[in-house]
Structures are given as C-alpha cells and as structure tokens.
Design an enzyme around this catalytic site. Structure first.
Site, PDB file in Angstrom:
ATOM      1  N   ASP A  33       0.833  -1.204   0.000  1.00 25.26           N
ATOM      2  CA  ASP A  33       0.000   0.000   0.000  1.00 25.26           C
ATOM      3  C   ASP A  33       0.863   1.248   0.000  1.00 25.26           C
ATOM      4  OD1 ASP A  33      -2.792  -0.949   0.223  1.00 25.26           O
ATOM      5  OD2 ASP A  33      -2.031  -1.917   2.045  1.00 25.26           O
ATOM      6  N   HIS A  64      -0.604  -1.251  -4.646  1.00 24.42           N
ATOM      7  CA  HIS A  64      -1.848  -0.468  -4.574  1.00 24.42           C
ATOM      8  C   HIS A  64      -1.476   0.992  -4.350  1.00 24.42           C
ATOM      9  CE1 HIS A  64      -5.812   0.303  -2.109  1.00 24.42           C
ATOM     10  NE2 HIS A  64      -5.795   0.967  -3.244  1.00 24.42           N
ATOM     11  N   MET A  66      -2.342   4.579  -3.655  1.00 26.54           N
ATOM     12  CA  MET A  66      -3.332   5.544  -3.163  1.00 26.54           C
ATOM     13  C   MET A  66      -2.665   6.905  -3.204  1.00 26.54           C
ATOM     14  SD  MET A  66      -4.785   3.158  -0.113  1.00 26.54           S
ATOM     15  CE  MET A  66      -3.341   2.111  -0.206  1.00 26.54           C
ATOM     16  N   MET A 135     -12.720  -1.358  -3.281  1.00 33.53           N
ATOM     17  CA  MET A 135     -12.376  -1.072  -1.886  1.00 33.53           C
ATOM     18  C   MET A 135     -13.595  -1.368  -1.012  1.00 33.53           C
ATOM     19  SD  MET A 135      -9.221  -0.219  -1.682  1.00 33.53           S
ATOM     20  CE  MET A 135      -9.237   0.192   0.067  1.00 33.53           C
ATOM     21  N   ASP A 169     -10.464  -5.222  -0.781  1.00 34.42           N
ATOM     22  CA  ASP A 169      -9.423  -4.732   0.128  1.00 34.42           C
ATOM     23  C   ASP A 169     -10.073  -3.922   1.240  1.00 34.42           C
ATOM     24  OD1 ASP A 169      -7.138  -3.714   1.295  1.00 34.42           O
ATOM     25  OD2 ASP A 169      -6.521  -2.508  -0.443  1.00 34.42           O
TER      26      ASP A 169
HETATM   27  C1  DX5 Z   1      -6.253   0.428   3.235  1.00 35.86           C
HETATM   28  C2  DX5 Z   1      -5.325  -0.485   2.480  1.00 35.86           C
HETATM   29  C3  DX5 Z   1      -5.467  -1.900   2.837  1.00 35.86           C
HETATM   30  C4  DX5 Z   1      -5.218  -2.255   4.283  1.00 35.86           C
HETATM   31  C5  DX5 Z   1      -6.171  -3.362   4.621  1.00 35.86           C
HETATM   32  O1  DX5 Z   1      -6.364   1.639   2.597  1.00 35.86           O
HETATM   33  O2  DX5 Z   1      -5.560  -0.379   1.081  1.00 35.86           O
HETATM   34  O3  DX5 Z   1      -4.709  -2.740   1.974  1.00 35.86           O
HETATM   35  O4  DX5 Z   1      -3.914  -2.660   4.561  1.00 35.86           O
HETATM   36  O5  DX5 Z   1      -6.077  -3.629   5.961  1.00 35.86           O
HETATM   37  P1  DX5 Z   1      -7.107  -4.584   6.739  1.00 35.86           P
HETATM   38  O6  DX5 Z   1      -7.036  -5.935   6.075  1.00 35.86           O
HETATM   39  O7  DX5 Z   1      -6.580  -4.569   8.117  1.00 35.86           O
HETATM   40  O8  DX5 Z   1      -8.463  -3.967   6.605  1.00 35.86           O
HETATM   41 ZN    ZN Z   2      -4.568  -1.820  -0.240  1.00 37.93          ZN
END
Ligand code: DX5
Ligand code: ZN
Length: 213
Positions: A33, A64, A66, A135, A169
């Site tokens: 991430d 990923h 963001m 998401m 995710d």
């Molecule tokens: C959140 C990330 C996720 C996060 C998920 O913005 O994209 O990948 O790590 O974490 P959990 O599985 O703990 O919800």
């Molecule tokens: Zn993610």
C-alpha cells in the site's frame, strides 16, 4: 476463478519486513500500500522499500497506489519490482493514460474504486485491465470494518466481466471473505487478519478455504 490471497504489508512489523514476508509463503501475492498524504490522509511506504523487499521475496508484488498522481511514478514502481500496479479511478491523472503507461512498462494494470464510486467508473476500461479493485473500506488505514454496502458492486462487476480478477481490500477476515467471494471477488487483500494472527501461514490457508467454500 482462481482464488488468490494477498497479505497487506501495511499491518506487518515494519522493523522486520523480511521476517514478516517469510511468514507468508502460502500467499499468492504480496499487497503493498503506497499512500501520499494527499489522495488519502495517511503516508506509508514507497519505491525504495518495495525495491528492497523485492530482493528477499519471490512472491509477485501487488502494488496499490493511493496517490493523486500515479502516472509519473509508474516506471519507477515497475523498476522496483511491481508485478501488477493498481491505481485509483478517483486520482488526478487520466485513467486511459495511466493504464497506457503501466502496459507500456510491461506490467499488469488494475483500477481501484472507493466505496462510494460506482462500478461504471471502471467498466469502460476492463478490456485492458488484469484486475479491478473494489475497496471495501475507505482507503487510507488498516483495521477498519468491511462495508457491506460494497457487495452489490462486486456482483455487478463480476456480471460485466466474468473473467477478470476482482480484488477486495479492507476488513477481510474469515467471515467477510465468504460474503465477498459469494458476490464474485476472487483476490483477497488481508492486512490485520494475517499479520495480527498467531500463525499467518495457517490464517492464509483458512482464508483461502473460506473463500472457496
Ligand atoms: C487500506 C489499504 C489496505 C489495508 C487493509 O487503505 O488499502 O490494503 O492494509 O487492511 P485490513 O485488512 O486490516 O483492513
Ligand atoms: Zn490496499
């Protein structure tokens, strides 16, 4: 569809990432991430960390992004070792141009949508994508609860694209993985569920079994 489990390193011990990855040998992908403090209100890891981890891990890297401007960094993420790059439909760069850039670098492309973004934001691009990421929490932080309101969107995308990888995710655990899989998801990111467990290896196997059930 092949079931794939992608542990999110965001929930791992950042002081010992190599050791944490060794606990994930049963994983199909490793989810990384990247946050810029602008697209999301949090900052995580970036290109040098991914490049360093690539040297100690042979599982494909699922990156990923963001970040508000993914297009300008694609070459560097590919060079660092990304095997698939997913960016957000809500970012400030053109979706077509960013997909072009990823494919031109010989990488696989994915587009992510936030919980309130409709499936229509990604459907025009699916022919050029390897994966769509739905998401199931607001991006930015691990450890949030799975949003049931996203489930119809998973089913809608599965209907429109029977063969594409659909990733979910956020808030994926032994129970919510069943809901997401029943709706049509086949790639599952799990951060806290894997890294906060006693035995990550066994957790990955149980997640996979629950997704198949
Ligand atoms: C959140 C990330 C996720 C996060 C998920 O913005 O994209 O990948 O790590 O974490 P959990 O599985 O703990 O919800
Ligand atoms: Zn993610």
């Amino acid at each position: 569809m092949d079931i794939k489990i992608s542990p999110s390193v965001l929930a791992a011990d950042f002081a010992n990432l190599e050791g944490e990855l060794k606990k994930c040998e049963a994983a199909d992908l490793i989810h990384l991430d990247v946050m810029d403090g602008h697209f999301v209100p949090n900052i995580s890891i970036g290109i040098p960390v991914i490049a360093a981890l690539k040297k100690v891990c042979s599982i494909p890297f699922d990156v990923h992004l963001m970040i508000s401007h993914p297009a300008r960094y694609i070459k560097e993420f590919v060079k660092a070792g990304a095997d698939i790059i997913t960016f957000h439909a809500e970012c400030d760069d053109g979706i077509d141009e960013t997909i072009d850039e990823i494919l031109a670098c010989g990488c696989r492309a994915g587009v992510a949508i936030k919980p309130n973004t409709p499936a229509e934001a990604v459907l025009p691009y699916i022919d050029r994508l390897s994966m769509v990421l739905v998401m199931t929490v607001e991006p930015g932080f691990g450890g949030q609860s799975f949003m049931e309101s996203t489930v119809p969107k998973i089913a809608q995308i599965r209907k429109a694209a029977p063969d594409i990888d659909i990733q979910v995710d956020g808030g994926i655990n032994f129970e919510t993985i069943k809901t997401a899989a029943a709706a049509g998801a086949n790639v599952f990111v799990a951060g806290s569920a894997v890294f906060n467990s006693e035995n990550p290896q066994e957790t990955i196997e149980i997640l996979r079994k629950n997704a198949q059930a």
